[in-house]
Design a protein around this motif. Structure first.
Motif, PDB file in Angstrom:
ATOM      1  N   PHE A  20       0.823  -1.208   0.000  1.00 11.84           N
ATOM      2  CA  PHE A  20       0.000   0.000   0.000  1.00 11.84           C
ATOM      3  C   PHE A  20       0.861   1.264   0.000  1.00 11.84           C
ATOM      4  CE2 PHE A  20      -2.911  -3.206   1.311  1.00 11.84           C
ATOM      5  CZ  PHE A  20      -4.194  -2.747   1.037  1.00 11.84           C
ATOM      6  N   PHE A  21       0.334   2.312  -0.631  1.00 10.60           N
ATOM      7  CA  PHE A  21       0.983   3.614  -0.651  1.00 10.60           C
ATOM      8  C   PHE A  21       0.143   4.609   0.137  1.00 10.60           C
ATOM      9  CE2 PHE A  21       1.854   1.620  -4.819  1.00 10.60           C
ATOM     10  CZ  PHE A  21       3.235   1.510  -4.740  1.00 10.60           C
ATOM     11  N   GLU A  22       0.805   5.565   0.772  1.00 13.36           N
ATOM     12  CA  GLU A  22       0.094   6.640   1.461  1.00 13.36           C
ATOM     13  C   GLU A  22      -0.187   7.778   0.490  1.00 13.36           C
ATOM     14  OE1 GLU A  22       0.846   7.654   5.626  1.00 13.36           O
ATOM     15  OE2 GLU A  22       2.696   6.474   5.434  1.00 13.36           O
ATOM     16  N   GLN A  23      -1.333   8.439   0.664  1.00 12.70           N
ATOM     17  CA  GLN A  23      -1.738   9.560  -0.176  1.00 12.70           C
ATOM     18  C   GLN A  23      -2.142  10.745   0.686  1.00 12.70           C
ATOM     19  OE1 GLN A  23      -3.658   7.219  -4.010  1.00 12.70           O
ATOM     20  NE2 GLN A  23      -5.023   8.203  -2.573  1.00 12.70           N
ATOM     21  N   GLU A  24      -2.037  11.924   0.123  1.00 14.05           N
ATOM     22  CA  GLU A  24      -2.471  13.132   0.822  1.00 14.05           C
ATOM     23  C   GLU A  24      -3.980  13.313   0.712  1.00 14.05           C
ATOM     24  OE1 GLU A  24      -0.879  15.339   2.805  1.00 14.05           O
ATOM     25  OE2 GLU A  24       0.773  13.896   2.709  1.00 14.05           O
ATOM     26  N   SER A  25      -4.556  12.875  -0.417  1.00  8.36           N
ATOM     27  CA  SER A  25      -5.998  13.036  -0.604  1.00  8.36           C
ATOM     28  C   SER A  25      -6.572  11.774  -1.229  1.00  8.36           C
ATOM     29  CB  SER A  25      -6.307  14.245  -1.491  1.00  8.36           C
ATOM     30  OG  SER A  25      -5.825  14.035  -2.809  1.00  8.36           O
ATOM     31  N   GLY A  26      -7.886  11.633  -1.158  1.00  8.32           N
ATOM     32  CA  GLY A  26      -8.541  10.448  -1.713  1.00  8.32           C
ATOM     33  C   GLY A  26     -10.004  10.731  -1.993  1.00  8.32           C
ATOM     34  N   GLY A  27     -10.686   9.739  -2.570  1.00  7.19           N
ATOM     35  CA  GLY A  27     -12.102   9.901  -2.869  1.00  7.19           C
ATOM     36  C   GLY A  27     -12.367  11.020  -3.845  1.00  7.19           C
ATOM     37  N   ASP A  28     -11.484  11.142  -4.860  1.00  5.65           N
ATOM     38  CA  ASP A  28     -11.640  12.217  -5.849  1.00  5.65           C
ATOM     39  C   ASP A  28     -11.732  13.584  -5.181  1.00  5.65           C
ATOM     40  OD1 ASP A  28     -11.589  10.540  -8.141  1.00  5.65           O
ATOM     41  OD2 ASP A  28     -13.678   9.982  -7.766  1.00  5.65           O
ATOM     42  N   GLY A  29     -10.888  13.770  -4.142  1.00  3.92           N
ATOM     43  CA  GLY A  29     -10.817  15.055  -3.467  1.00  3.92           C
ATOM     44  C   GLY A  29     -11.749  15.229  -2.292  1.00  3.92           C
ATOM     45  N   LEU A  30     -12.565  14.225  -1.989  1.00  2.00           N
ATOM     46  CA  LEU A  30     -13.503  14.337  -0.872  1.00  2.00           C
ATOM     47  C   LEU A  30     -12.809  14.284   0.490  1.00  2.00           C
ATOM     48  CD1 LEU A  30     -16.418  12.030  -2.099  1.00  2.00           C
ATOM     49  CD2 LEU A  30     -16.439  14.539  -1.946  1.00  2.00           C
ATOM     50  N   PHE A  31     -11.648  13.628   0.547  1.00  6.21           N
ATOM     51  CA  PHE A  31     -10.948  13.428   1.817  1.00  6.21           C
ATOM     52  C   PHE A  31      -9.507  13.904   1.695  1.00  6.21           C
ATOM     53  CE2 PHE A  31     -14.129  10.107   1.225  1.00  6.21           C
ATOM     54  CZ  PHE A  31     -14.894  10.247   2.371  1.00  6.21           C
ATOM     55  N   ARG A  32      -9.007  14.483   2.796  1.00  7.69           N
ATOM     56  CA  ARG A  32      -7.605  14.876   2.880  1.00  7.69           C
ATOM     57  C   ARG A  32      -7.041  14.436   4.221  1.00  7.69           C
ATOM     58  NH1 ARG A  32      -5.565  17.690  -1.095  1.00  7.69           N
ATOM     59  NH2 ARG A  32      -3.702  18.101   0.151  1.00  7.69           N
ATOM     60  N   ARG A  33      -5.816  13.964   4.176  1.00  9.73           N
ATOM     61  CA  ARG A  33      -5.164  13.544   5.425  1.00  9.73           C
ATOM     62  C   ARG A  33      -5.034  14.744   6.369  1.00  9.73           C
ATOM     63  NH1 ARG A  33       0.685  10.735   5.243  1.00  9.73           N
ATOM     64  NH2 ARG A  33       1.270  12.848   4.594  1.00  9.73           N
ATOM     65  N   GLY A  34      -5.427  14.529   7.635  1.00  7.02           N
ATOM     66  CA  GLY A  34      -5.338  15.589   8.632  1.00  7.02           C
ATOM     67  C   GLY A  34      -6.535  16.514   8.676  1.00  7.02           C
ATOM     68  N   VAL A  35      -7.523  16.277   7.813  1.00  9.93           N
ATOM     69  CA  VAL A  35      -8.717  17.126   7.769  1.00  9.93           C
ATOM     70  C   VAL A  35      -9.952  16.294   8.108  1.00  9.93           C
ATOM     71  CG1 VAL A  35     -10.171  18.590   6.320  1.00  9.93           C
ATOM     72  CG2 VAL A  35      -7.683  18.602   6.011  1.00  9.93           C
ATOM     73  N   GLY A  36     -10.782  16.788   9.029  1.00  4.84           N
ATOM     74  CA  GLY A  36     -12.027  16.113   9.377  1.00  4.84           C
ATOM     75  C   GLY A  36     -11.835  14.777  10.055  1.00  4.84           C
ATOM     76  N   GLY A  37     -10.739  14.617  10.742  1.00  2.00           N
ATOM     77  CA  GLY A  37     -10.487  13.382  11.474  1.00  2.00           C
ATOM     78  C   GLY A  37      -9.794  12.300  10.677  1.00  2.00           C
ATOM     79  N   VAL A  38      -9.453  12.548   9.413  1.00  2.11           N
ATOM     80  CA  VAL A  38      -8.757  11.547   8.589  1.00  2.11           C
ATOM     81  C   VAL A  38      -7.296  11.489   9.008  1.00  2.11           C
ATOM     82  CG1 VAL A  38      -8.049  10.896   6.260  1.00  2.11           C
ATOM     83  CG2 VAL A  38     -10.309  11.907   6.643  1.00  2.11           C
ATOM     84  N   SER A  39      -6.866  10.322   9.475  1.00  2.00           N
ATOM     85  CA  SER A  39      -5.491  10.178   9.932  1.00  2.00           C
ATOM     86  C   SER A  39      -4.551   9.661   8.851  1.00  2.00           C
ATOM     87  CB  SER A  39      -5.437   9.229  11.144  1.00  2.00           C
ATOM     88  OG  SER A  39      -5.922   7.940  10.799  1.00  2.00           O
ATOM     89  N   ALA A  40      -5.096   8.922   7.871  1.00  2.00           N
ATOM     90  CA  ALA A  40      -4.258   8.397   6.789  1.00  2.00           C
ATOM     91  C   ALA A  40      -5.146   7.992   5.621  1.00  2.00           C
ATOM     92  CB  ALA A  40      -3.431   7.201   7.254  1.00  2.00           C
ATOM     93  N   ILE A  41      -4.582   8.006   4.440  1.00  8.27           N
ATOM     94  CA  ILE A  41      -5.262   7.525   3.240  1.00  8.27           C
ATOM     95  C   ILE A  41      -4.313   6.579   2.524  1.00  8.27           C
ATOM     96  CG2 ILE A  41      -6.304   8.152   1.029  1.00  8.27           C
ATOM     97  CD1 ILE A  41      -6.933  10.901   2.232  1.00  8.27           C
ATOM     98  N   LEU A  42      -4.760   5.339   2.335  1.00  7.32           N
ATOM     99  CA  LEU A  42      -3.923   4.311   1.719  1.00  7.32           C
ATOM    100  C   LEU A  42      -4.563   3.789   0.446  1.00  7.32           C
ATOM    101  CD1 LEU A  42      -2.980   2.111   4.835  1.00  7.32           C
ATOM    102  CD2 LEU A  42      -1.661   3.987   3.839  1.00  7.32           C
ATOM    103  N   THR A  43      -3.732   3.432  -0.510  1.00 10.58           N
ATOM    104  CA  THR A  43      -4.210   2.782  -1.728  1.00 10.58           C
ATOM    105  C   THR A  43      -3.279   1.632  -2.066  1.00 10.58           C
ATOM    106  OG1 THR A  43      -4.895   3.137  -4.031  1.00 10.58           O
ATOM    107  CG2 THR A  43      -2.914   4.281  -3.320  1.00 10.58           C
ATOM    108  N   PRO A  44      -3.811   0.479  -2.493  1.00 12.86           N
ATOM    109  CA  PRO A  44      -2.936  -0.633  -2.876  1.00 12.86           C
ATOM    110  C   PRO A  44      -2.232  -0.340  -4.191  1.00 12.86           C
ATOM    111  CG  PRO A  44      -5.216  -1.202  -3.288  1.00 12.86           C
ATOM    112  CD  PRO A  44      -5.235   0.123  -2.590  1.00 12.86           C
TER     113      PRO A  44
END
Length: 338
Positions: A20-44
């Motif tokens: 898995f790789f870590e990402q700064e954002s995900g969900g086509d921009g709906l989520f960002r790491r460190g925003v709204g309680g998101v601690s990490a975003i991973l993708t295989p």
């Protein structure tokens, strides 16, 4: 200091690092790491899905090249034998047929291009297996013939499929199209003799899947497939102009619905039975589908599980179906997590 386990995964970040790789954002921009309680975003590695990780939960964002992404809760899952039910994939797990279906896609693109010598490239395989027909064709059109539409490709694909399926059912057709997985007969008969329910789950549309099943059972002299399987769930019937289709092109694996429907509707198993139910797959899309349906997943080698990066989502991987029997029948110790 013990590494914190991520919700849903039951593993620490370091145990996921290989796939898995870590990402700064995900969900086509709906989520960002460190925003709204998101601690990490991973993708295989295959980047088909994204995992949005919070302190107390994980969500899985399933991408779609057809414009229909979805967001699902991702729960912890563990199998404890003996099994009450086993949910099995068809292509690559029960029957070796992925090469045949990629050949059909290749023939479709060849006709669209007007080039009978067209051949898919090695890097295309993860994009033309394990997902829906429309997803596969969308990928090929974008890469090889952008002047054509998915609708054109689908019509050609099903024309070719209909012809080839008829040829196979008549004892002709492409040699070696459908080969039963090693040990399939022994595996099914052993589970049946022990009273374990068996569900067959495929993203393939019915007109594709049923000839495969019949071909394998004829080869193994197993009789009527409905005498062995307690439930068979396919992606339904395809849509043609003037003919109704069923939901299946935009909701197959890696979405959870095929496995969820097989267990709950086909086999009558509620959520309280989840630890006694396990899914078996050879593809990354299938593994995600099993896990999103709330079940533990076992892998069989030979597919794209490792190359796609989702190996850590398995409870255990095996070289063949028959190697799984001691675990499924409660005759082995606890499965080792990755």
């Amino acid at each position: 200091m013990t590494e914190k386990k991520l919700p849903g995964f039951g593993l620490g970040m370091s145990q996921l690092a290989a796939g898995f790789f870590e990402q700064e954002s995900g969900g086509d921009g709906l989520f960002r790491r460190g925003v709204g309680g998101v601690s990490a975003i991973l993708t295989p590695k295959d980047r088909k899905t994204e995992f949005i990780i919070y302190e107390d939960k994980t969500l899985c964002y399933v991408k779609s090249s057809m414009g229909s992404p979805a967001l699902y809760p991702f729960y912890d899952a563990a199998f404890e034998g003996p099994a009450e039910a086993v949910l099995m994939d068809l292509d690559g797990t029960s029957v070796h047929s992925e090469g045949f279906w990629m050949w059909i896609i290749e023939q479709t693109v060849a006709r669209l291009q007007g080039n009978p010598r067209f051949a898919l490239r090695p890097g295309d395989e993860p994009h033309v297996s394990g997902h829906s027909v429309s997803e596969h064709l969308q990928y090929c059109i974008a890469k090889y013939c952008p002047q054509h539409s998915v609708e054109e490709a689908r019509q050609l694909y099903f024309d070719i499929t209909h012809y080839e399926m008829n040829e196979i059912m008549q004892g002709r057709g492409k040699p070696g199209a459908f080969v039963p997985a090693p040990g399939l007969g022994e595996f099914l008969q052993t589970l049946k003799s022990k009273g374990v329910k068996i569900g067959l789950v495929t993203s393939g549309l019915y007109e594709k899947a049923w000839p495969e099943i019949l071909s394998a059972f004829r080869t193994l002299d197993l009789g009527d497939p409905f005498g062995m399987y307690d439930a068979v769930i396919t992606a339904g019937q395809t849509f043609h102009p003037g003919q109704a289709g069923t939901l299946g092109e935009l909701s197959p694996k890696p979405h959870p619905w095929l496995y969820a429907e097989t267990a709950r509707i086909g086999l009558g198993l509620g959520t309280e039975k989840r630890r006694r139910v396990v899914g078996i797959e050879d593809s990354a899309a299938g593994v995600i589908s099993i896990r999103l349906a709330g079940f533990a997943a076992l892998g069989v080698t030979g597919g794209n599980i490792r190359s796609s990066g989702v190996l850590p989502l398995l409870q255990q991987e095996f070289g063949s179906l028959t190697e799984m029997l001691p675990l499924l029948l409660g005759e082995a110790g606890p499965a080792a997590a990755f």
